[in-house]
Design an enzyme around this catalytic site. Structure first.
Site, PDB file in Angstrom:
ATOM      1  N   GLU A 254      -6.585   4.231   0.725  1.00  0.00           N
ATOM      2  CA  GLU A 254      -5.140   4.350   0.962  1.00  0.00           C
ATOM      3  C   GLU A 254      -4.683   3.000   1.498  1.00  0.00           C
ATOM      4  O   GLU A 254      -4.977   2.645   2.638  1.00  0.00           O
ATOM      5  CB  GLU A 254      -4.839   5.464   1.967  1.00  0.00           C
ATOM      6  CG  GLU A 254      -3.355   5.656   2.186  1.00  0.00           C
ATOM      7  CD  GLU A 254      -3.043   6.631   3.317  1.00  0.00           C
ATOM      8  OE1 GLU A 254      -1.891   7.079   3.397  1.00  0.00           O
ATOM      9  OE2 GLU A 254      -3.956   6.927   4.118  1.00  0.00           O
ATOM     10  N   CYS A 288       2.749   2.203   5.113  1.00  0.00           N
ATOM     11  CA  CYS A 288       2.548   1.852   3.705  1.00  0.00           C
ATOM     12  C   CYS A 288       3.602   2.528   2.835  1.00  0.00           C
ATOM     13  O   CYS A 288       3.820   2.121   1.693  1.00  0.00           O
ATOM     14  CB  CYS A 288       1.143   2.234   3.249  1.00  0.00           C
ATOM     15  SG  CYS A 288       0.785   3.996   3.340  1.00  0.00           S
TER      16      CYS A 288
END
Length: 429
Positions: A254, A288
């Site tokens: 991720e 993110c």
């Protein structure tokens, strides 16, 4: 009040192998020490994987529904301690308290979701082409899982890895970020106490990035790790993907992102602004999933940008225990990198969102600031209008309270050509 934290292997706290100690401080009040941390080294990581390897078979032998009950207990213990854990998250990384409470709730929801999977680890029975034969498939644990997480979501994101891995009968070695060690130690305690996990089933390693990578490399070479999960920068993620690939493993990664938001002529602009404000500046833009660029149709561009500018200027920033849109940067290293991003602003850009840019201080104030700006690592929210597709600020992830804007004659605008992390020179473990 600070706490001493260290690695925990097979249920036993272990001293820092390197002798290196660091302090984790409150980014909203940098004079306040949250944790005194003993760091391990590569051998600490390897020792944790050895302990996990030894403990895993017995944990896998525990019936899956019983492991599900352990996950249920973890959820209840976290729920009972939600406010204290959320306060710790706010103290250590500066996340506004309301957001921190929501993050802790994600742990509970993750437990609630997975607790029933202990009764649903279904296999299959498949007919065979041979008479009087049947084919059976079973779901088996992977083995030892290594989890390395960032600190912007110091308890929610780890739970997404740890809970299902434990439920499925794996043993885990977890390395949280070195700037969120107190949160990591607190979550570790709740998981172990809540689930009654046997020693070695979950191990906590505190180390810096290079020591972690070296330890992971050794553990993979010795066949001690069967699966790797990593949340952090794209630069480090590519190194981990390469490393695990050499051992015929596929890491769960991720990484960074550059996320667009498209505003069409038919959009309700007030709703669009509300969405842009939180997605761009919530958690001080340190996600993110944060908004990177708003791509606005030319017919509504000026109206949208005027409303977005107004809403951002009116947003309350400051003490994360107050009612604020965002608080401080996570750590001084992210503030230093954010200064580089601000350096990408060019003469053809228009800068909006606040009275100025850069660090908020008494000498560089922000109207309506909540608290003492000189006490912590606070930055002005910045909207950069008029970006072009070849601008560094358009192409790269900008980890911090910065959103860019461009407009097109058609909503079929090209999206950022790259989602690579601009923080490549500062690996985030």
């Amino acid at each position: 009040m600070s706490r001493n934290v260290t690695s925990v292997i097979a249920g036993t706290p272990v001293g820092g192998a390197t002798g290196v100690r660091i302090t984790s401080t409150n980014p909203a009040r940098t004079s306040e020490i949250v944790a005194d941390v003993s760091l391990g080294d590569a051998s600490t990581f390897v020792a944790a994987t050895q302990a996990a390897r030894q403990a895993q078979p017995a944990w896998a032998d525990v019936p899956a529904p019983v492991r599900g009950r352990a996950i249920a207990h973890i959820g209840r213990v976290v729920e009972a301690n939600a406010e204290s854990l959320a306060r710790l998250v706010t103290r250590e990384i500066g996340k506004p308290y309301a957001e921190a409470l929501g993050e802790v709730r994600e742990i509970v929801d993750t437990c609630d979701f997975f607790l029933g999977e202990g009764r649903r680890l279904y296999g299959q029975t498949v007919p065979s082409e041979m008479p009087d034969k049947q084919l059976f498939t079973f779901r088996c644990p992977v083995g030892v899982v290594s989890v390395i997480t960032a600190g912007n979501f110091p308890v929610a994101v780890p739970s997404w890895y740890l809970i299902p891995a434990l439920l499925c009968g794996n043993a885990v070695v977890w390395k949280p970020a070195d700037y969120s060690t107190a949160c990591g130690a607190a979550l570790f305690d709740l998981l172990v106490r809540g689930g009654g996990l046997p020693d070695g089933v979950l191990n906590l390693v505190l180390a810096d990035g290079e020591a972690t990578f070296a330890g992971l490399e050794r553990a993979l070479e010795e066949g001690l790790v069967d699966k790797v999960g990593f949340t952090g920068s794209s630069a480090v993620g590519s190194r981990i993907g390469e490393l695990t690939g050499r051992h015929l493993q596929s890491a769960c990664l991720e990484l960074g992102g550059k996320n667009p938001m498209v505003v069409t002529p038919s959009a309700e602009l007030d709703l669009a602004v509300e969405a842009a404000l939180f997605s761009g500046f919530g958690t001080a833009g340190q996600r993110c999933t944060s908004l990177g660029t708003v791509i606005v149709h030319q017919s509504v561009h000026d109206d949208f940008i005027a409303r977005f500018d107004k809403a951002t200027r009116q947003a309350t920033i400051g003490d994360p225990f107050s009612d604020v849109v965002f608080g401080p940067m996570l750590d001084e290293k992210f503030a230093q990198r954010f200064e580089d991003f601000l350096g990408w602003i060019q003469p053809h850009h228009s800068v909006l969102g606040s009275t100025t840019t850069g660090r908020i201080t008494a000498a560089n104030p922000r109207e309506g600031f909540a608290g003492d700006p000189d006490a912590g690592i606070f930055y002005h929210p910045t909207i950069v209008d008029g970006v072009r597709e070849d601008d560094a600020i358009f192409v790269n992830e900008t980890f911090g309270p910065l959103a860019t804007d461009c407009h097109r004659r058609s909503t079929r605008a090209s999206l950022p050509r790259s989602s690579r992390s601009a923080g490549a020179s500062r690996p985030a473990w």
